[in-house]
Design a protein around this motif. Structure first.
Motif, mmCIF file in Angstrom:
data_model
loop_
_atom_site.group_PDB
_atom_site.id
_atom_site.type_symbol
_atom_site.label_atom_id
_atom_site.label_comp_id
_atom_site.label_asym_id
_atom_site.label_seq_id
_atom_site.Cartn_x
_atom_site.Cartn_y
_atom_site.Cartn_z
ATOM 1 N N PRO A 270 9.005 19.342 4.831
ATOM 2 C CA PRO A 270 8.508 19.206 6.210
ATOM 3 C C PRO A 270 7.095 18.690 6.307
ATOM 4 C CG PRO A 270 8.617 21.531 5.548
ATOM 5 C CD PRO A 270 9.338 20.746 4.496
ATOM 6 N N GLN A 271 6.277 18.905 5.256
ATOM 7 C CA GLN A 271 4.879 18.444 5.333
ATOM 8 C C GLN A 271 4.779 16.922 5.347
ATOM 9 O OE1 GLN A 271 6.462 19.815 2.756
ATOM 10 N NE2 GLN A 271 5.325 19.665 0.832
ATOM 11 N N TYR A 272 5.853 16.219 4.920
ATOM 12 C CA TYR A 272 5.865 14.757 4.930
ATOM 13 C C TYR A 272 6.815 14.200 5.988
ATOM 14 C CZ TYR A 272 3.932 15.649 0.277
ATOM 15 O OH TYR A 272 3.162 16.129 -0.772
ATOM 16 N N CYS A 273 7.440 15.074 6.758
ATOM 17 C CA CYS A 273 8.540 14.681 7.637
ATOM 18 C C CYS A 273 8.098 14.562 9.086
ATOM 19 C CB CYS A 273 9.664 15.719 7.509
ATOM 20 S SG CYS A 273 11.126 15.300 8.473
ATOM 21 N N ASP A 274 8.273 13.390 9.661
ATOM 22 C CA ASP A 274 7.876 13.182 11.054
ATOM 23 C C ASP A 274 8.825 13.887 12.025
ATOM 24 O OD1 ASP A 274 9.787 11.150 10.145
ATOM 25 O OD2 ASP A 274 9.594 10.305 12.152
ATOM 26 N N SER A 275 10.035 14.243 11.572
ATOM 27 C CA SER A 275 10.953 14.982 12.443
ATOM 28 C C SER A 275 10.592 16.465 12.531
ATOM 29 C CB SER A 275 12.386 14.867 11.919
ATOM 30 O OG SER A 275 12.877 13.550 12.058
ATOM 31 N N GLN A 276 9.873 16.986 11.552
ATOM 32 C CA GLN A 276 9.621 18.424 11.467
ATOM 33 C C GLN A 276 8.166 18.800 11.662
ATOM 34 O OE1 GLN A 276 11.963 20.441 8.276
ATOM 35 N NE2 GLN A 276 12.494 18.362 7.643
ATOM 36 N N CYS B 37 15.597 14.220 10.903
ATOM 37 C CA CYS B 37 15.637 14.537 9.483
ATOM 38 C C CYS B 37 15.484 16.045 9.294
ATOM 39 C CB CYS B 37 14.505 13.801 8.754
ATOM 40 S SG CYS B 37 14.379 14.192 6.990
ATOM 41 N N LYS B 38 16.252 16.611 8.371
ATOM 42 C CA LYS B 38 16.187 18.043 8.085
ATOM 43 C C LYS B 38 15.945 18.275 6.597
ATOM 44 C CE LYS B 38 19.365 19.061 11.910
ATOM 45 N NZ LYS B 38 20.671 19.689 12.287
ATOM 46 N N CYS B 39 15.072 17.451 5.994
ATOM 47 C CA CYS B 39 14.816 17.520 4.560
ATOM 48 C C CYS B 39 14.036 18.778 4.190
ATOM 49 C CB CYS B 39 14.056 16.283 4.099
ATOM 50 S SG CYS B 39 12.354 16.218 4.708
ATOM 51 N N GLU B 40 13.846 18.983 2.898
ATOM 52 C CA GLU B 40 13.149 20.156 2.384
ATOM 53 C C GLU B 40 11.651 19.912 2.213
ATOM 54 O OE1 GLU B 40 15.083 21.169 -1.235
ATOM 55 O OE2 GLU B 40 17.019 21.613 -0.288
ATOM 56 N N SER C 172 0.819 -1.203 0.000
ATOM 57 C CA SER C 172 0.000 0.000 0.000
ATOM 58 C C SER C 172 0.862 1.265 0.000
ATOM 59 C CB SER C 172 -0.925 -0.005 1.214
ATOM 60 O OG SER C 172 -1.881 -1.037 1.088
ATOM 61 N N PRO C 173 0.290 2.399 -0.428
ATOM 62 C CA PRO C 173 1.072 3.635 -0.573
ATOM 63 C C PRO C 173 1.709 4.079 0.740
ATOM 64 C CG PRO C 173 -1.052 3.836 -1.670
ATOM 65 C CD PRO C 173 -1.101 2.571 -0.880
ATOM 66 N N HIS C 174 2.994 4.403 0.686
ATOM 67 C CA HIS C 174 3.683 4.888 1.879
ATOM 68 C C HIS C 174 4.978 5.597 1.485
ATOM 69 C CE1 HIS C 174 5.927 1.195 1.115
ATOM 70 N NE2 HIS C 174 6.899 1.692 1.875
ATOM 71 N N ILE C 175 5.480 6.399 2.377
ATOM 72 C CA ILE C 175 6.820 6.982 2.299
ATOM 73 C C ILE C 175 7.629 6.377 3.440
ATOM 74 C CG2 ILE C 175 8.200 9.082 2.490
ATOM 75 C CD1 ILE C 175 5.833 10.657 1.438
ATOM 76 N N ASP C 176 8.811 5.869 3.153
ATOM 77 C CA ASP C 176 9.645 5.350 4.236
ATOM 78 C C ASP C 176 9.883 6.469 5.258
ATOM 79 O OD1 ASP C 176 9.775 3.260 2.403
ATOM 80 O OD2 ASP C 176 11.801 2.741 3.002
ATOM 81 N N THR C 177 9.688 6.161 6.524
ATOM 82 C CA THR C 177 9.742 7.153 7.595
ATOM 83 C C THR C 177 11.032 7.965 7.524
ATOM 84 O OG1 THR C 177 8.478 5.620 8.970
ATOM 85 C CG2 THR C 177 9.541 7.463 10.085
ATOM 86 N N HIS C 178 10.888 9.291 7.481
ATOM 87 C CA HIS C 178 12.045 10.171 7.332
ATOM 88 C C HIS C 178 13.050 9.992 8.458
ATOM 89 C CE1 HIS C 178 10.183 13.374 4.425
ATOM 90 N NE2 HIS C 178 9.809 12.134 4.107
ATOM 91 N N SER C 179 12.564 9.905 9.688
ATOM 92 C CA SER C 179 13.469 9.835 10.840
ATOM 93 C C SER C 179 14.180 8.496 10.948
ATOM 94 C CB SER C 179 12.698 10.107 12.134
ATOM 95 O OG SER C 179 11.707 9.096 12.348
ATOM 96 N N ALA C 180 13.704 7.505 10.205
ATOM 97 C CA ALA C 180 14.288 6.164 10.305
ATOM 98 C C ALA C 180 15.527 6.001 9.432
ATOM 99 C CB ALA C 180 13.252 5.115 9.934
ATOM 100 N N PHE C 181 15.483 6.581 8.209
ATOM 101 C CA PHE C 181 16.549 6.310 7.241
ATOM 102 C C PHE C 181 17.013 7.587 6.558
ATOM 103 C CE2 PHE C 181 13.625 2.625 7.242
ATOM 104 C CZ PHE C 181 14.475 1.677 7.799
ATOM 105 N N ASP C 182 18.276 7.559 6.103
ATOM 106 C CA ASP C 182 18.840 8.685 5.367
ATOM 107 C C ASP C 182 18.227 8.798 3.970
ATOM 108 O OD1 ASP C 182 20.414 9.693 7.357
ATOM 109 O OD2 ASP C 182 22.269 8.712 6.703
ATOM 110 N N GLY C 183 18.831 9.656 3.164
ATOM 111 C CA GLY C 183 18.195 10.077 1.918
ATOM 112 C C GLY C 183 18.342 9.181 0.713
ATOM 113 N N LEU C 184 19.114 8.098 0.769
ATOM 114 C CA LEU C 184 19.252 7.179 -0.363
ATOM 115 C C LEU C 184 18.699 5.817 0.022
ATOM 116 C CD1 LEU C 184 22.876 7.952 -1.657
ATOM 117 C CD2 LEU C 184 20.732 9.048 -2.290
#
Length: 341
Positions: free
Chosen positions: A334-340, A329-332, A215-227
């Motif tokens: 934030p609307q999808y980021c659990d850290s932000q 996570c400090k990605c660009e 099912s649709p998901h984004i791998d949790t930002h705070s769990a893994f780096d960017g690659l």
């Protein structure tokens, strides 16, 4: 893209359409090859999948007399021009329009660049067939953890499905030696410089039986780096990507395929893209593709790719390689980021 729907004539009369069994992509015969053979009896309008098996097709002629001639010549006998297949043919009629086999009207791309998703890369034939067999044999010698619809193995760190995260305090050891050559090959990817600088330390192996997706998901930002690298083995599949409008994805649960079926599509709330993942291909999520696009594997046993019916194998095995994140996570995005958020 809707395909015509066919059925058997009620009165047994002839028609310009033939239902042909023991013939189709699943037995190594493309629609073009079938059309070429049957066109010797008259002009063929098209060749269509009769169902999701990939072993039965509809051949549609312009003239009814062409269908009569083909049935008389080919029915219940082997056809040398179709790999010697013993064909079983009967007349068929067009029924009211219905989508028989589609990818929900999404064109399926064969190259990542055609999707126009920044940060998404695909390398076909990333490994050889021999290497694929060795990898499958290696994981089949290891214990599997059984979920509701698939089996998994975790290395380095265990992925916790309940929290969609990892417990960084419970290190399970180094990645297994059977992926060493994969890690070395990743570091040598010439068209992605950052690959040489990342030390991947988490591996999840997923085994999907035929018809099972994700099912649709984004791998949790705070769990893994960017690659995030995903190697496909054993069977093909379609992967869909969805970019939700701001806030729309919050209205839709982030479900795992092992818990329950995905909710109905949100329609105008997201943009959709789809790509074909052949066996032995490597997919890389980075940047926007990793942080802002949901990815999803439709629950299909058969996929439609460029008007060709692709039957999924009895299993598909994926190797997902990631780097466990240290710190927030400090990605660009934030609307999808659990850290932000």
């Amino acid at each position: 893209m809707g395909l015509p729907r066919f059925g058997r004539p009620i009165d047994g009369k002839s028609s310009p359409n033939l239902y042909v069994a023991n013939c189709g992509p699943a037995v190594g015969l493309s629609f073009n090859t079938i059309a070429t053979v049957f066109s010797t009896f008259g002009e063929v309008i098209g060749v269509y999948a009769a169902d999701e098996s990939g072993t039965r097709v509809i051949v549609s002629y312009v003239e009814e007399s062409s269908a009569q001639a083909a049935l008389k010549a080919l029915n219940k006998r082997p056809c040398p021009d179709l790999a010697g297949r013993f064909l079983h043919i009967q007349y068929s009629i067009v029924q009211p329009p219905k989508q028989v086999l589609t990818n929900d009207s999404i064109p399926v791309s064969l190259a990542a660049k055609d999707l126009n998703i920044p940060g998404l890369y695909l390398w076909p034939e990333f490994i050889t067939s021999a290497e694929e067999e060795e990898l499958l044999a290696s994981v089949d010698d290891m214990p599997w953890k059984t979920l509701a619809k698939r089996r998994v193995q975790h290395y380095g760190y265990e992925f916790i499905y309940e929290t969609r995260n990892v417990n960084t305090s419970q290190h399970m050891g180094e990645l297994p030696s059977f992926v060493s050559h994969i890690l070395e090959r990743i570091m040598k990817i010439s068209d992605f410089d950052d690959a040489a600088n990342i030390v991947l330390d988490q591996l999840t192996v997923n085994e999907y039986p035929s018809g099972v997706g994700l099912s649709p998901h984004i791998d949790t930002h705070s769990a893994f780096d960017g690659l995030i690298f995903s190697l496909s083995l054993a069977g093909p599949c379609i992967m869909e990507f969805r970019r939700y409008t701001d806030g729309a994805w919050l209205q839709k649960p982030d479900l795992d395929a092992d818990s329950k079926e995905e909710n109905s599509d949100c329609g105008s709330n997201f943009v959709r893209r789809a790509i074909y993942l052949p066996p032995r291909s490597m997919l890389l999520f980075s940047g926007e593709a990793r942080y802002a696009w949901h990815h999803y594997i439709p629950h299909h046993k058969v996929d439609l790719v460029k008007d060709n019916v692709i039957k999924r194998g009895s299993r598909r095995v994926s190797f997902t390689l990631r780097k466990v994140r240290e710190g927030p996570c400090k990605c660009e995005f934030p609307q999808y980021c659990d850290s932000q958020s």
